[in-house]
Write a protein that holds these residues in place. Structure first.
Motif, short mmCIF file in Angstrom:
data_model
loop_
_atom_site.label_atom_id
_atom_site.label_comp_id
_atom_site.label_asym_id
_atom_site.label_seq_id
_atom_site.Cartn_x
_atom_site.Cartn_y
_atom_site.Cartn_z
N TRP A 223 2.95 1.02 -9.84
CA TRP A 223 3.77 0.45 -8.78
C TRP A 223 4.51 -0.80 -9.23
O TRP A 223 5.55 -1.15 -8.66
CB TRP A 223 2.91 0.12 -7.56
CG TRP A 223 2.05 -1.11 -7.70
CD1 TRP A 223 0.82 -1.19 -8.24
CD2 TRP A 223 2.38 -2.45 -7.28
NE1 TRP A 223 0.33 -2.48 -8.20
CE2 TRP A 223 1.26 -3.28 -7.60
CE3 TRP A 223 3.49 -3.03 -6.66
CZ2 TRP A 223 1.24 -4.64 -7.34
CZ3 TRP A 223 3.47 -4.39 -6.39
CH2 TRP A 223 2.36 -5.18 -6.72
N ARG B 216 0.82 -1.21 0.00
CA ARG B 216 0.00 0.00 0.00
C ARG B 216 0.85 1.26 0.00
O ARG B 216 0.51 2.26 -0.62
CB ARG B 216 -0.93 0.00 1.22
CG ARG B 216 -1.97 -1.12 1.20
CD ARG B 216 -2.70 -1.22 2.53
NE ARG B 216 -1.78 -1.53 3.61
CZ ARG B 216 -1.80 -0.97 4.82
NH1 ARG B 216 -2.73 -0.06 5.10
NH2 ARG B 216 -0.93 -1.32 5.75
N HIS B 217 2.00 1.20 0.67
CA HIS B 217 2.85 2.39 0.77
C HIS B 217 3.46 2.76 -0.58
O HIS B 217 3.83 3.91 -0.79
CB HIS B 217 3.95 2.15 1.81
CG HIS B 217 4.89 1.03 1.49
ND1 HIS B 217 4.50 -0.30 1.48
CD2 HIS B 217 6.22 1.03 1.15
CE1 HIS B 217 5.54 -1.06 1.17
NE2 HIS B 217 6.59 -0.28 0.96
N HIS C 246 1.84 1.57 -3.69
CA HIS C 246 0.68 1.77 -4.55
C HIS C 246 0.04 3.14 -4.32
O HIS C 246 -0.43 3.78 -5.27
CB HIS C 246 -0.35 0.67 -4.30
CG HIS C 246 -1.54 0.73 -5.20
ND1 HIS C 246 -2.72 1.32 -4.81
CD2 HIS C 246 -1.74 0.29 -6.47
CE1 HIS C 246 -3.61 1.24 -5.79
NE2 HIS C 246 -3.03 0.61 -6.81
N ASP C 247 0.04 3.63 -3.08
CA ASP C 247 -0.55 4.94 -2.79
C ASP C 247 0.20 6.06 -3.51
O ASP C 247 -0.39 7.10 -3.84
CB ASP C 247 -0.53 5.20 -1.28
CG ASP C 247 -1.54 4.35 -0.53
OD1 ASP C 247 -2.42 3.74 -1.19
OD2 ASP C 247 -1.45 4.28 0.71
#
Length: 535
Positions: free
Chosen positions: A190, A180-181, A183-184
């Motif tokens: 990503w 998530r870190h 992809h965000d």
């Protein structure tokens, strides 16, 4: 469209570039692939050639071991409710390749992303089995409503709509976590080499389209010291004879597809390279039931009847595949026994007469000839002309042209509905009949390339999913398969034998029906795992 000759030239240049300058090539594994991946995004992948690479890069809740059996991956412990609808997993401590911890929140985010219609994952229909899965996939509920929840950093709960005795096998390729870190920040980009982080044995370091994909060892992997190869190359080799030759000469360590006409030569002259196993894969002819002549079931039945499957399997492919008269491979556990096309044992002349009568009944004949185009991938270069002749023998007013395109273009056309009929293949991700049957459900979405739907079929699948009784489940799924054999949205064609070519010095390769052979389990004779070599 890329011609094989030009492709082979580009590939050779890429191969030489990839292999040059290495300090110790004994720790480099060279794998041939049957084509170029469309994506390496674990929540979007569809093709076997993509799954093979992704399994080297990511680890889900469960993984397949060297024999293809399901074992824990991220899971340290698991428990389930009495009704089998709630599963709770305790995760081991592990890290992404950038050192950030992998959490249950990442796993939940990965599963939710795979089911999210905004992701454009054509395999999202698999997640109907989760609580609220149908509404999430339809866009009626947000992805967060899916029955998967992180209770804390190392505890994950999955809530199901149906009991799933095969859940662990399903989760092997359907529970990859999302960083998530990363992809965000980068969104769908990503996955690019300059952005990607992975949690598996290897990380993507280079992707040179039509040349090679390079993976390098991930030092943060929780079993990093147990792998043997610090670098893995995948090369797209669309010409199977070229791939065979490269294994025989040592240019490739392994290649997982071979040209059927060479089976006897390989067995006689290179038996030490050949590995065989039964296969879950079913190869078929896919009809577009939403447009053109194949909207009529009689036309589909006629074209299926006219195929001389035994001749193709035995004479053209030399036994590299067996003739198929049903939609599910007999190797799939709990497949209903004894199912087959009603005309499987009729002689070919009788079947051609029946096919001719069906087409006449459908309105075709000398005054209204039937002209269609059969689209196929390079894999069927030798089969397609035989199929063309089989269909031409139905009647002089049946004409079939053939058109070839590479794997990506072929299946893009299928997804878009821009085809009349063509070749198709399906390898279920786990050993259960539903993994094969799900593509024909009305709710299957993009993976239902044929656009065929049938209310009775849907009802049988629903009933089969809703029972945990193994015998009843087998009966219901068998009845659903019988509808497929009568309606023929796909015409069964072949069940391939898994033939892999593997150099004798490669250890840990065990052919298995599910095509699960991760690089993490492979080694070279005389080579020690990285941790032992460092001692």
């Amino acid at each position: 469209m890329m011609k094989n000759l030009g492709f082979a030239g580009v590939f050779t240049a890429g191969f030489l570039a990839a292999c040059s300058g290495g300090a110790d090539d004994t720790r480099t594994l060279h794998r041939g692939s049957d084509g170029e991946p469309l994506t390496l995004d674990p929540q979007k992948t569809v093709l076997n050639i993509e799954f093979a690479i992704i399994m080297d890069m990511f680890t889900g809740l469960y993984v397949a071991n060297e024999n293809g059996d399901t074992i824990p991956g991220l899971v340290a412990g698991a428990e389930t409710s009495d009704d089998g609808l709630v599963w709770r997993f305790t995760l081991r401590e592990s890290r992404w390749s950038d050192g950030i911890p992998v959490t249950a929140h990442d796993v939940a985010a990965g599963i939710q992303r795979a089911a999210n219609p905004a992701t454009l994952n054509e395999n999202s229909s698999k997640f109907f089995i989760f609580e609220n899965g149908a509404d999430v996939i339809a866009g009626n509920l947000p992805p967060e409503a899916l029955g998967v929840e992180a209770l804390d950093d190392l505890t994950l709960e999955i809530r199901l709509a149906y009991p799933m005795p095969y859940l662990e096998g399903f989760l092997v390729n359907n529970s990859y976590p999302l960083p998530r870190h990363v992809h965000d920040i980068h969104g769908d980009a990503w996955i690019q080499p300059e952005n990607i982080v992975t949690n598996g044995p290897y990380v993507l370091s280079q992707w040179r389209t039509s040349n090679f994909i390079e993976l390098t060892a991930n030092p943060e992997f929780f079993e990093a010291g147990q792998i043997c190869f610090d670098t893995v190359y995948y090369y797209p080799v669309s010409d199977r004879v070229t791939g065979e030759r490269m294994v025989r000469t040592g240019a490739l360590d392994l290649h997982t597809v071979i040209e059927g006409s060479n089976i006897n030569m390989l067995r006689d002259q290179h038996g030490g390279l050949l590995r065989e196993s039964a296969s879950y894969t079913a190869e078929d002819i896919l009809f577009n039931t939403a447009a053109g002549p194949f909207t009529d079931v009689r036309v589909r039945q006629a074209f299926s009847m006219a195929i001389d499957r035994r001749f193709i399997a035995n004479e053209i492919l030399n036994g590299a595949s067996g003739p198929s008269f049903r939609m599910i491979s007999e190797a799939v556990p709990n497949a209903a026994p004894g199912l087959r096309l009603s005309y499987a044992d009729d002689d070919m002349e009788t079947r051609r007469e029946q096919a001719r009568a069906l087409l006449i009944d459908a309105g075709y004949g000398p005054e209204n000839p039937l002209d269609v185009v059969y689209q196929h991938t390079p894999y069927q270069q030798r089969i397609a002309p035989v199929l063309q002749q089989d269909w031409a023998l139905i009647a002089p007013w049946v004409s079939v042209d053939i058109s070839v395109g590479d794997v990506q273009f072929h299946f893009a056309a299928m997804r878009a509905g821009d085809f009349s009929f063509g070749n198709n293949g399906w390898t279920p991700e786990y050993g259960d009949p539903y993994a094969s049957l799900l593509m024909w459900e009305s709710r299957a979405g993009e993976i239902n390339y044929s656009r065929w739907t049938h209310a009775d079929y849907d009802a049988l699948i629903e009933a089969g999913l809703s029972t945990s009784d193994v015998a009843e489940r087998q009966r219901l799924f068998g009845a659903a398969e019988e509808i497929l054999l009568a309606e023929v949205p796909h015409a069964p064609l072949l069940v391939p034998v898994n033939f892999d070519l593997v150099r004798p010095d490669i250890t840990g390769w065990n052919a298995n029906p599910a095509l699960q052979n991760r690089s993490r389990w492979l080694c070279r004779e005389g080579l020690e795992p990285i941790s032992q070599a460092a001692e």
